[in-house]
Write an enzyme that holds these catalytic residues in place. Structure first.
Site, short mmCIF file in Angstrom:
data_model
loop_
_atom_site.label_atom_id
_atom_site.label_comp_id
_atom_site.label_asym_id
_atom_site.label_seq_id
_atom_site.Cartn_x
_atom_site.Cartn_y
_atom_site.Cartn_z
N CYS A 11 33.81 35.87 42.69
CA CYS A 11 34.46 35.41 43.72
C CYS A 11 34.10 33.85 43.99
O CYS A 11 32.66 33.63 43.65
CB CYS A 11 34.58 35.99 45.12
SG CYS A 11 36.11 35.86 46.14
N CYS A 84 39.40 36.54 43.60
CA CYS A 84 39.98 35.23 44.35
C CYS A 84 40.91 34.43 43.15
O CYS A 84 40.35 34.58 42.10
CB CYS A 84 38.98 34.57 44.96
SG CYS A 84 38.05 33.58 44.29
N CYS A 91 37.46 30.94 35.99
CA CYS A 91 36.32 31.89 35.42
C CYS A 91 35.60 31.49 34.10
O CYS A 91 36.25 31.15 33.16
CB CYS A 91 36.98 33.08 35.20
SG CYS A 91 35.90 34.51 34.90
#
Length: 174
Positions: A11, A84, A91
């Site tokens: 997150c 999220c 990522c």
């Protein structure tokens, strides 16, 4: 694949949702999982509302601190779950060719009203717990097969020049 299955929750701030997910899977998954969480822009502290919500269900999460993604790149994760949308979009590439899943959860810290924020953290905990229960309902061998399937697909993207690197990578997962 032998346990433990290595699961990383990501997150942005690693202060609420990913911390809750880590704590819950540590409790629910026992020795079947090695669990951590991290964030792309870690906050200074875990949200006190997250610590309080976990405490209400018997998990002491006090003293935990948010971590940057760089702090967890020494592990070849089997499963990476983003919580999220921002983290899903940004990522990072992680070693080990993990399986990625996105479990978008609204950020309870964004709730402005103090009394409503507490409820938002409890709702977040309940949602993540429910999703983890669904994941845990999968047989461990079925989850391992999914992870191995991802690695098998990855082999199809390689060229012969990468054979020595692949052999080393695959031997790390057997």
């Amino acid at each position: 694949m032998e346990p433990p299955i290595r699961v990383l929750f990501l997150c942005t701030a690693n202060a609420a949702r990913s911390q809750i997910a880590e704590a819950l899977l540590r409790k629910k998954g026992g020795t079947l999982f090695r669990v951590a969480s991290a964030g792309s822009s870690p906050a200074a502290a875990v949200r006190p509302e997250a610590v309080a919500a976990l405490s209400e269900i018997g998990i002491d999460w006090s003293g935990r601190t948010p971590k940057a993604v760089d702090a967890v790149t020494d592990v070849e994760w089997d499963l990476v779950i983003t919580l999220c949308d921002r983290m899903k979009e940004t990522c990072p590439t992680l070693p080990g060719k993990p399986v990625f899943a996105h479990w978008g959860v609204p950020d309870p810290a964004e709730v402005q009203d103090d009394s409503r924020r507490r409820a938002a953290f409890q709702e977040t905990l309940a949602l993540i717990a429910w999703r983890l229960d669904l994941m845990l309902a999968l047989r461990a061998d079925a989850l391992a097969l999914l992870i191995d399937e991802q690695r098998l697909r990855h082999i199809g993207t390689l060229t012969p020049g990468a054979a020595s690197a692949v052999a080393g990578e695959l031997s790390n997962h057997s």
